[in-house]
Design an enzyme around this catalytic site. Structure first.
Site, PDB file in Angstrom:
ATOM      1  N   TYR A 149       0.838  -1.202   0.000  1.00 45.04           N
ATOM      2  CA  TYR A 149       0.000   0.000   0.000  1.00 45.04           C
ATOM      3  C   TYR A 149       0.875   1.255   0.000  1.00 45.04           C
ATOM      4  CZ  TYR A 149      -3.753   3.198   1.498  1.00 45.04           C
ATOM      5  OH  TYR A 149      -4.665   4.224   1.597  1.00 45.04           O
ATOM      6  N   GLU A 151       4.182   1.793  -0.549  1.00 44.80           N
ATOM      7  CA  GLU A 151       5.082   1.990  -1.687  1.00 44.80           C
ATOM      8  C   GLU A 151       4.300   2.134  -2.992  1.00 44.80           C
ATOM      9  OE1 GLU A 151       7.917   2.915  -1.145  1.00 44.80           O
ATOM     10  OE2 GLU A 151       9.058   1.685   0.256  1.00 44.80           O
ATOM     11  N   LYS A 153       1.421   3.624  -3.262  1.00 50.03           N
ATOM     12  CA  LYS A 153       0.956   5.014  -3.267  1.00 50.03           C
ATOM     13  C   LYS A 153       2.114   5.981  -3.522  1.00 50.03           C
ATOM     14  CE  LYS A 153      -3.524   4.832  -2.205  1.00 50.03           C
ATOM     15  NZ  LYS A 153      -4.574   5.516  -2.966  1.00 50.03           N
ATOM     16  N   VAL A 192     -11.957   2.983  13.703  1.00 50.39           N
ATOM     17  CA  VAL A 192     -13.215   3.633  14.084  1.00 50.39           C
ATOM     18  C   VAL A 192     -14.391   2.677  13.886  1.00 50.39           C
ATOM     19  CG1 VAL A 192     -14.797   5.528  13.582  1.00 50.39           C
ATOM     20  CG2 VAL A 192     -12.343   5.954  13.629  1.00 50.39           C
ATOM     21  N   SER A 193     -14.446   2.027  12.716  1.00 57.17           N
ATOM     22  CA  SER A 193     -15.552   1.102  12.474  1.00 57.17           C
ATOM     23  C   SER A 193     -15.456  -0.095  13.417  1.00 57.17           C
ATOM     24  CB  SER A 193     -15.587   0.662  11.007  1.00 57.17           C
ATOM     25  OG  SER A 193     -14.303   0.351  10.537  1.00 57.17           O
ATOM     26  N   THR A 214      -1.112   7.123  18.284  1.00 61.22           N
ATOM     27  CA  THR A 214      -2.094   8.174  17.980  1.00 61.22           C
ATOM     28  C   THR A 214      -2.479   8.179  16.492  1.00 61.22           C
ATOM     29  OG1 THR A 214      -0.488   9.886  17.402  1.00 61.22           O
ATOM     30  CG2 THR A 214      -1.068   9.652  19.748  1.00 61.22           C
ATOM     31  N   ARG A 215      -3.681   8.691  16.245  1.00 65.21           N
ATOM     32  CA  ARG A 215      -4.144   9.007  14.899  1.00 65.21           C
ATOM     33  C   ARG A 215      -4.963  10.288  15.005  1.00 65.21           C
ATOM     34  NH1 ARG A 215      -1.129   5.374  14.200  1.00 65.21           N
ATOM     35  NH2 ARG A 215      -1.322   3.532  12.852  1.00 65.21           N
ATOM     36  N   GLN A 280       2.602   7.423  15.729  1.00 64.15           N
ATOM     37  CA  GLN A 280       1.840   8.669  15.827  1.00 64.15           C
ATOM     38  C   GLN A 280       1.614   9.236  14.436  1.00 64.15           C
ATOM     39  OE1 GLN A 280       4.188  11.312  18.256  1.00 64.15           O
ATOM     40  NE2 GLN A 280       5.841  11.430  16.773  1.00 64.15           N
ATOM     41  N   ARG A 281       0.521   9.971  14.313  1.00 62.37           N
ATOM     42  CA  ARG A 281       0.239  10.575  13.008  1.00 62.37           C
ATOM     43  C   ARG A 281      -0.663  11.789  13.198  1.00 62.37           C
ATOM     44  NH1 ARG A 281      -2.432   6.632   9.562  1.00 62.37           N
ATOM     45  NH2 ARG A 281      -0.484   5.640   9.039  1.00 62.37           N
TER      46      ARG A 281
HETATM   47  P1  NAD Z   1     -12.615   1.847   0.024  1.00 59.65           P
HETATM   48  O1  NAD Z   1     -11.941   0.533   0.096  1.00 59.65           O
HETATM   49  O2  NAD Z   1     -13.976   1.989   0.628  1.00 59.65           O
HETATM   50  O3  NAD Z   1     -12.708   2.360  -1.475  1.00 59.65           O
HETATM   51  C1  NAD Z   1     -11.839   1.950  -2.504  1.00 59.65           C
HETATM   52  C2  NAD Z   1     -12.675   1.646  -3.726  1.00 59.65           C
HETATM   53  O4  NAD Z   1     -11.804   1.266  -4.803  1.00 59.65           O
HETATM   54  C3  NAD Z   1     -13.640   0.488  -3.506  1.00 59.65           C
HETATM   55  O5  NAD Z   1     -14.919   0.819  -3.981  1.00 59.65           O
HETATM   56  C4  NAD Z   1     -13.002  -0.649  -4.318  1.00 59.65           C
HETATM   57  O6  NAD Z   1     -13.958  -1.602  -4.760  1.00 59.65           O
HETATM   58  C5  NAD Z   1     -12.339   0.117  -5.439  1.00 59.65           C
HETATM   59  N1  NAD Z   1     -11.218  -0.597  -6.071  1.00 59.65           N
HETATM   60  C6  NAD Z   1     -10.204  -1.262  -5.467  1.00 59.65           C
HETATM   61  N2  NAD Z   1      -9.373  -1.762  -6.393  1.00 59.65           N
HETATM   62  C7  NAD Z   1      -9.868  -1.410  -7.604  1.00 59.65           C
HETATM   63  C8  NAD Z   1      -9.468  -1.641  -8.957  1.00 59.65           C
HETATM   64  N3  NAD Z   1      -8.348  -2.342  -9.223  1.00 59.65           N
HETATM   65  N4  NAD Z   1     -10.224  -1.134  -9.959  1.00 59.65           N
HETATM   66  C9  NAD Z   1     -11.355  -0.418  -9.683  1.00 59.65           C
HETATM   67  N5  NAD Z   1     -11.786  -0.192  -8.432  1.00 59.65           N
HETATM   68  C10 NAD Z   1     -11.049  -0.658  -7.416  1.00 59.65           C
HETATM   69  O7  NAD Z   1     -11.617   2.906   0.687  1.00 59.65           O
HETATM   70  P2  NAD Z   1     -11.763   4.475   0.932  1.00 59.65           P
HETATM   71  O8  NAD Z   1     -11.518   4.718   2.355  1.00 59.65           O
HETATM   72  O9  NAD Z   1     -12.978   4.996   0.303  1.00 59.65           O
HETATM   73  O10 NAD Z   1     -10.485   5.004   0.141  1.00 59.65           O
HETATM   74  C11 NAD Z   1     -10.581   5.656  -1.118  1.00 59.65           C
HETATM   75  C12 NAD Z   1      -9.217   6.159  -1.527  1.00 59.65           C
HETATM   76  O11 NAD Z   1      -8.745   7.099  -0.553  1.00 59.65           O
HETATM   77  C13 NAD Z   1      -8.161   5.064  -1.634  1.00 59.65           C
HETATM   78  O12 NAD Z   1      -7.332   5.330  -2.734  1.00 59.65           O
HETATM   79  C14 NAD Z   1      -7.389   5.212  -0.346  1.00 59.65           C
HETATM   80  O13 NAD Z   1      -6.077   4.773  -0.497  1.00 59.65           O
HETATM   81  C15 NAD Z   1      -7.473   6.697  -0.094  1.00 59.65           C
HETATM   82  N6  NAD Z   1      -7.310   7.000   1.337  1.00 59.65           N
HETATM   83  C16 NAD Z   1      -8.318   6.763   2.223  1.00 59.65           C
HETATM   84  C17 NAD Z   1      -8.116   7.034   3.573  1.00 59.65           C
HETATM   85  C18 NAD Z   1      -9.190   6.809   4.611  1.00 59.65           C
HETATM   86  O14 NAD Z   1      -8.929   7.022   5.800  1.00 59.65           O
HETATM   87  N7  NAD Z   1     -10.400   6.429   4.263  1.00 59.65           N
HETATM   88  C19 NAD Z   1      -6.881   7.543   4.013  1.00 59.65           C
HETATM   89  C20 NAD Z   1      -5.876   7.757   3.075  1.00 59.65           C
HETATM   90  C21 NAD Z   1      -6.105   7.499   1.728  1.00 59.65           C
HETATM   91  N1  UDP Z   2      -6.312  -0.486  15.878  1.00 62.52           N
HETATM   92  C1  UDP Z   2      -6.707  -0.955  17.128  1.00 62.52           C
HETATM   93  N2  UDP Z   2      -7.753  -1.823  17.176  1.00 62.52           N
HETATM   94  C2  UDP Z   2      -8.437  -2.229  16.079  1.00 62.52           C
HETATM   95  C3  UDP Z   2      -8.035  -1.738  14.813  1.00 62.52           C
HETATM   96  C4  UDP Z   2      -6.961  -0.870  14.752  1.00 62.52           C
HETATM   97  O1  UDP Z   2      -6.128  -0.602  18.156  1.00 62.52           O
HETATM   98  O2  UDP Z   2      -9.396  -3.017  16.222  1.00 62.52           O
HETATM   99  C5  UDP Z   2      -5.182   0.469  15.812  1.00 62.52           C
HETATM  100  C6  UDP Z   2      -4.121   0.129  14.780  1.00 62.52           C
HETATM  101  O3  UDP Z   2      -3.160  -0.728  15.327  1.00 62.52           O
HETATM  102  C7  UDP Z   2      -3.565   1.506  14.465  1.00 62.52           C
HETATM  103  C8  UDP Z   2      -4.767   2.439  14.623  1.00 62.52           C
HETATM  104  O4  UDP Z   2      -5.721   1.700  15.395  1.00 62.52           O
HETATM  105  O5  UDP Z   2      -2.590   1.863  15.415  1.00 62.52           O
HETATM  106  C9  UDP Z   2      -5.394   2.853  13.309  1.00 62.52           C
HETATM  107  O6  UDP Z   2      -5.627   1.691  12.545  1.00 62.52           O
HETATM  108  P1  UDP Z   2      -6.369   1.724  11.124  1.00 62.52           P
HETATM  109  O7  UDP Z   2      -6.252   0.353  10.535  1.00 62.52           O
HETATM  110  O8  UDP Z   2      -7.731   2.298  11.291  1.00 62.52           O
HETATM  111  O9  UDP Z   2      -5.571   2.796  10.269  1.00 62.52           O
HETATM  112  P2  UDP Z   2      -4.002   2.981   9.908  1.00 62.52           P
HETATM  113  O10 UDP Z   2      -3.161   2.111  10.790  1.00 62.52           O
HETATM  114  O11 UDP Z   2      -3.901   2.607   8.480  1.00 62.52           O
HETATM  115  O12 UDP Z   2      -3.777   4.412  10.187  1.00 62.52           O
END
Ligand code: NAD
Ligand code: UDP
Ligand code: UDP
Length: 321
Positions: A149, A151, A153, A192-193, A214-215, A280-281
């Site tokens: 993911y 690399e 991106k 969160v979910s 942190t996030r 942290q982020r």
């Molecule tokens: P998500 O998984 O809900 O959405 C990604 C969508 O892309 C899905 O609908 C999936 O079916 C589609 N997809 C995956 N591979 C595909 C392919 N090869 N061809 C066509 N469609 C494809 O995730 P999201 O949270 O909505 O993320 C959307 C974008 O934002 C992503 O690029 C993600 O990396 C970026 N992003 C999201 C977050 C976040 O916190 N939600 C943070 C940083 C970056």
């Molecule tokens: N995390 C957690 N419990 C969970 C899912 C995630 O403590 O059930 C932590 C995870 O280890 C990370 C942070 O929550 O430190 C955020 O995780 P997430 O997968 O949401 O996002 P990302 O790590 O990609 O920022």
């Protein structure tokens, strides 16, 4: 939010969490929207309310294959975003970021479209700089389980800037920090979910590590506003630009908020921290504030209430799963 033109707009990954909110926003503004998705983590149900709109079109397509359409703007969001999903088929994850970017950039080049990349705070890896500014190059493990993911991106950003330099493409690169809200996938493992679903079901809340990492969580409406403002910013504003909410919380603080807002009596249980989990982020959003006049408006508590209400409806069968 920034003004939206009546242009034809392609949203890849448009049936996902962020993509479906973006499509909704663009449709409401009168734009002609083509949503392209392979439904790996997204679903038709996420965009079901839009299917009747005459200015909305849904196409099943994988962006790792070429796409020939005529559009004026491209939001490239296709890519699974949660660790559970992007690690399920890591080779496909890298292909989606890299081949997907090449195809969408090739398309943008042919039709002279403006193109925005949904990049990520993960390009900073486990950062030594806090908060993270756009000129920080990051600390990313190239061979770990998150690398497909991170690399992928990073390489997509490289491609965007090389197409910009080599072909004068009109590019926009946004680094999105952790975003949450209604339509997150209930099983995608994001924190969160996970916490909300566990609290509502009375299951244990799974804290990874000691919960002191942190996030900084951004509510989806704020994030979409930032994406649209960036897309509609003057040509030459390429980014990369951070979009996120700088309010930073430990995972223990998040768990406590979720328990309080749901009134749940779930217990906290501690699991090992996954490999390469950043400590942290927090985004530095000075650039977004000055260039886009953007800042997040929704406090964590308010955004969590909306998200909890969504998951309650989902589990009560008032929203399709
Ligand atoms: P998500 O998984 O809900 O959405 C990604 C969508 O892309 C899905 O609908 C999936 O079916 C589609 N997809 C995956 N591979 C595909 C392919 N090869 N061809 C066509 N469609 C494809 O995730 P999201 O949270 O909505 O993320 C959307 C974008 O934002 C992503 O690029 C993600 O990396 C970026 N992003 C999201 C977050 C976040 O916190 N939600 C943070 C940083 C970056
Ligand atoms: N995390 C957690 N419990 C969970 C899912 C995630 O403590 O059930 C932590 C995870 O280890 C990370 C942070 O929550 O430190 C955020 O995780 P997430 O997968 O949401 O996002 P990302 O790590 O990609 O920022
Ligand atoms: N491409 C696409 N749609 C288009 C134009 C190009 O999907 O409308 C893809 C095509 O598969 C190509 C890639 O984008 O391989 C990169 O295109 P570019 O023109 O940059 O390079 P080339 O065609 O020379 O490989």
């Amino acid at each position: 939010m920034g003004s939206v033109t009546n242009d034809r707009i392609l949203v890849t990954g448009g049936a996902g969490f962020l993509g479906s909110h973006l499509c909704g926003r663009l449709i409401a503004s009168g734009a002609d929207v083509l949503c392209v998705d392979n439904f790996f983590t997204g679903s038709k149900r996420n965009v079901a309310p839009l299917l009747g709109a005459p200015n909305f079109e849904l196409m099943r397509h994988d962006v790792t294959f070429p796409l020939y359409v005529e559009v004026d703007r491209i939001y490239n969001l296709a890519c699974p975003a949660s660790p559970v999903h992007y690690q399920y088929d890591p080779v496909q994850t890298t292909k989606t970021s890299v081949h997907g970017a090449i195809n969408m950039l090739g398309l943008a080049k042919r039709v002279k479209a403006r193109i925005l990349q949904a990049s990520t705070s993960e390009v900073y890896g486990d950062p030594e700089i806090h908060p993270q500014k756009e000129d920080y190059w990051g600390r990313v493990n190239p061979i770990g389980i998150r690398s497909c993911y991170d690399e992928g991106k990073r390489c997509a950003e490289t491609l965007f800037f090389d197409y910009h330099r080599q072909n004068a493409l009109d590019i926009k690169v946004v680094r999105i920090f952790n975003t949450y809200g209604p339509r997150m996938h209930p099983n995608d493992g994001r924190v969160v979910s996970n916490f909300i679903v566990q609290a509502l079901r009375g299951e244990d809340i799974t804290i990874f590590g000691d919960g002191q990492q942190t996030r900084s969580f951004c509510y989806v409406d704020d994030l979409i506003d930032g994406l649209v403002r960036m897309m509609e910013s003057p040509a030459g504003v390429t980014g990369p630009i951070n979009v996120g909410n700088p309010s930073e919380f430990t995972m223990l603080e998040l768990a406590e908020q979720v328990l309080r807002l749901t009134g749940s009596s779930s217990k906290l249980v501690f699991h090992p921290l996954p490999a390469d989990d950043p400590r942290q982020r927090q985004p530095d959003i000075t650039l977004a504030q000055s260039v886009l006049d953007w800042r997040p408006r929704v406090a964590l508590e308010d955004g969590l209430k909306e998200t909890i209400a969504y998951f309650k409806d989902l589990f009560a069968g008032r929203v399709d799963a």
